[in-house]
Enzyme design. Structure first.
Site, PDB file in Angstrom:
ATOM      1  N   ASP A  26       0.845  -1.179   0.000  1.00  0.00           N
ATOM      2  CA  ASP A  26       0.000   0.000   0.000  1.00  0.00           C
ATOM      3  C   ASP A  26       0.894   1.248   0.000  1.00  0.00           C
ATOM      4  OD1 ASP A  26      -2.823   1.019   0.432  1.00  0.00           O
ATOM      5  OD2 ASP A  26      -1.795   1.986   2.123  1.00  0.00           O
ATOM      6  N   GLU A  28       1.610   0.270  -4.823  1.00  0.00           N
ATOM      7  CA  GLU A  28       1.094   1.531  -5.348  1.00  0.00           C
ATOM      8  C   GLU A  28       2.272   2.498  -5.476  1.00  0.00           C
ATOM      9  OE1 GLU A  28      -3.332   2.415  -3.921  1.00  0.00           O
ATOM     10  OE2 GLU A  28      -1.951   2.249  -2.243  1.00  0.00           O
TER      11      GLU A  28
END
Ligand code: CA
Length: 672
Positions: free
Chosen positions: A351, A382
């Site tokens: 994340d 990400e």
């Protein structure tokens, strides 16, 4: 400065040839590189090892239960720790003490705090106390035979992103009531929707053909009260104990062993179905900033701060952890390895990876490679460019650094937005609605290798994930102004098929949100992270309404698995040639010339975003002349079965994909 003088125990990872990088925090000088942090259990003793260089005194506080409210809860003892020459605090607890709960009580010069051990491997209810765990005893039956699911190259993976609760919360899942929304739902078989004949849950996934599930956070997070055992819901991007499974997904969050066993059962069941598990990890921030366990253990060390002392907040969640500080970097590496080894996790999704530094990601790649073989553990995240209070000049792990992080991939926001419009504009349209963004679609088809990706295996292509609108909702908004979420619109089904064709025929790692293939709706809820389980859950009734669409995804998956040349970053596609064809405008179309074993072959793909059919003379495409073509994908069907034979003129129906393979290659590849 005396640095790395005490790294005797874990020389493999931290030796001179693989330096961790420069110390950037004053406490980095006291970094400890041993691999025994936490409570290490043995039948004759448990050894606690804890790093906190500025602590004046540390005590292990022992309890019978994970909270004071439970029956039989009592304080057992305080065990003093002593500071060793290695700069860690250590205590030996003689005897067999498994299943006792513990905290650390730490005296600093200005305060006393009590905290959970950040290295705790088990915890009581709500993760308020660690637990001494005999990990062997948590293994489900057959765990020794459970094996990782590794693919030859990451582009062989096809990833379905799911949340533990979304998967089976709905009664339409056919899962037994007490397992709905829990880890154990994954262990049920022959589950059916209602009176239907369509399998649900893991049996459904086996039919669908995805190779991996990516599971939304299932480490212990803070936003759901585990003691309530009610219907409260959260995605779980609020980490509390990184190395402990979340308790609300277990059938008993009070006994620290149960969640571990049941989490392993979930993974085992998926592996038994031939499906790998990619864990969504959120090392970039913690549930709390001030007062988090990290902040209590070593105040001021594990996070980034602005010059004025305020907390860096690039994550938007009130704090950013500091991967460039050696002991947080080590924590991330240790944690990833722990999950991969103890829980047989096959891949990790980071994340807000762009908040971590690139060196940390390279070291995670290296540590995984040393343990499991090169690139076997899939790593991507990400890779957004983000602002955070990291020292100037630090190389951050965003898309811009992907080329310097071999074996680490990133989500492709370019193709995501090009397919169906920007996530930043609800009504914005993309290629499947109106033919916009054709050039950006091409960039994605090539796995962004002409852009930020070093290899297609570093590019995760997708149209939808848990964030932002579900694909169907985005289409309802942009095409219908936001009305009719629960209705079926054939035109939107066609757009979904076209979207799936783009993602599954592109070079890279194809990825989609669970239920995209059955027009899952969240009724226009753009950010459902704390919405009800009813909004978030997969409604398995849709397996009936969208059987044609599911079959289409299934067929594309089957085709992709057979056609290495399309996937990118493998031996066949590395020697294949991808050419974009201009003669079929406004379709995006391309040819791939390849050699698979001794077979030379050609594939033609055309993606028609228009409301009208496009006719194309194949002689104008640069493909070899006088060739017979077999269509395997058209507007209605996709797969490996021949749909029709074509020789000169191809018809690309409105809003659809067409895939042709030359007959010779077709026979060689699909008949063997
Ligand atoms: Ca929790």
């Amino acid at each position: 400065m005396v640095i790395f003088m005490n790294n005797a125990t874990n020389a493999k990872l931290w030796d001179a040839e693989t330096p961790l990088g420069k110390p950037v925090h004053k406490l980095d000088e006291f970094a400890y590189f041993g691999n025994d942090l936490g409570a290490v259990y043995a039948e004759d003793k448990t050894v606690f090892t804890f790093w906190s260089p500025e602590a004046l005194n540390v005590t292990v506080r022992l309890f019978t239960k994970g909270s004071d409210k439970e029956e039989g809860a009592k304080f057992i003892a305080d065990l003093p720790m002593s500071k060793t020459f290695e700069n860690v605090w250590r205590a030996e607890y003689a005897g067999d003490h498994k299943n006792e709960y513990y905290t650390y009580v730490i005296d600093f010069k200005d305060k006393r705090v009590e905290t959970v051990d950040i290295y705790a491997k088990a915890a009581g209810v709500n993760g308020e106390r660690g637990m001494i765990v005999d990990l062997k005893s948590t293994d489900p039956e057959g765990w020794n035979d459970d094996k990782h699911i590794f693919v030859e190259t990451p582009t062989d993976a096809i990833v379905w992103e799911v949340h533990v609760k979304d998967f089976s919360h709905s009664p339409s899942s056919g899962i037994t009531a007490e397992h709905r929304g829990k880890y154990l739902a994954f262990t049920e078989h022959s589950t059916l929707y209602g009176e239907g004949i369509v399998p649900t849950c893991v049996d459904y996934l086996k039919n669908l053909g995805v190779t991996h599930v990516q599971i939304t956070p299932f480490y212990d997070f803070g936003s759901v009260n585990e003691a309530a055992q009610d219907d409260s819901y959260n995605w779980g991007y609020d980490p509390k104990n990184y190395n402990v499974p979340e308790g609300s997904y277990s059938t008993n969050p009070f006994d620290g062993n149960v969640r571990i066993t049941e989490c392993k059962q979930m993974i085992q069941a998926l592996h038994d179905a031939g499906i790998g598990v990619i864990m969504d990890v959120v090392y970039n921030h913690t549930y709390q900033a001030q007062g988090s366990f990290f902040d209590r253990c070593v105040p001021g060390y594990y996070y980034r701060y602005h010059k004025d002392g305020s907390w860096s907040n690039g994550s938007g969640c009130s704090n950013d952890t500091a991967s460039e500080h050696l002991m947080y970097r080590k924590f991330m590496i240790d944690s990833v390895l722990y999950w991969a080894k103890e829980y047989h996790i096959d891949g990790f999704r980071f994340d807000l990876m762009g908040l971590h530094d690139a060196q940390t990601m390279r070291l995670i790649r290296k540590a995984c490679d040393e343990e499991f073989g090169k690139d076997n553990i899939i790593l991507y995240g990400e890779g957004w460019h983000m602002g955070t209070a990291c020292a100037n000049g630090t190389e951050m792990a965003n898309q811009g650094a992907i080329r310097s992080m071999p074996g680490v991939g990133a989500f492709n926001d370019n193709i995501r937005d090009a397919i169906k419009g920007s996530v930043f504009g609800a009504y914005d349209k993309g290629f499947v609605q109106c033919g916009a963004c054709a050039e950006r679609i091409k960039s994605g088809i090539a796995g962004e290798t002409g852009s930020w990706a070093g290899k297609a295996s570093q590019c995760v292509n997708y149209a939808s994930c848990h964030d932002n609108y579900a694909l169907y909702d985005k289409l309802i908004l942009s095409e219908r102004g936001g009305t009719g979420y629960a209705e079926r619109f054939d035109s939107l089904v066609s757009m979904t098929k076209l979207s799936a064709a783009i993602v599954l025929l592109s070079q890279g790692i194809p990825f989609f949100l669970a239920g995209e293939e059955l027009c899952r709706t969240k009724f226009g809820d753009e950010n459902s992270y704390c919405s009800s389980a009813e909004v978030n859950q997969i409604d398995w009734e849709n397996t009936g309404h969208y059987a044609d669409l599911i079959l289409y995804y299934q067929g594309l998956i089957r085709l992709r698995k057979k056609l290495s040349a399309l996937r990118g970053a493998n031996k066949i596609s590395d020697n294949a040639k991808l050419n974009f064809v201009n003669s079929a405008m406004p379709c995006v179309s391309y040819t791939v010339d390849f050699k698979d074993n001794d077979t030379e072959g050609h594939v033609f793909v055309a993606l028609n975003p228009c409301d009208y059919d496009v006719r194309l003379n194949l002689a104008d495409t640069g493909l070899p002349k006088d060739t017979k073509w077999i269509a395997v994908v058209n507007k209605h069907s996709a797969g490996t079965a021949p749909l029709m034979a074509i020789s000169e003129l191809a018809l690309i129906e409105s809003k659809s994909a067409l895939v042709l393979i030359d007959e010779k290659a077709y026979k060689a590849i699909f008949k063997r």
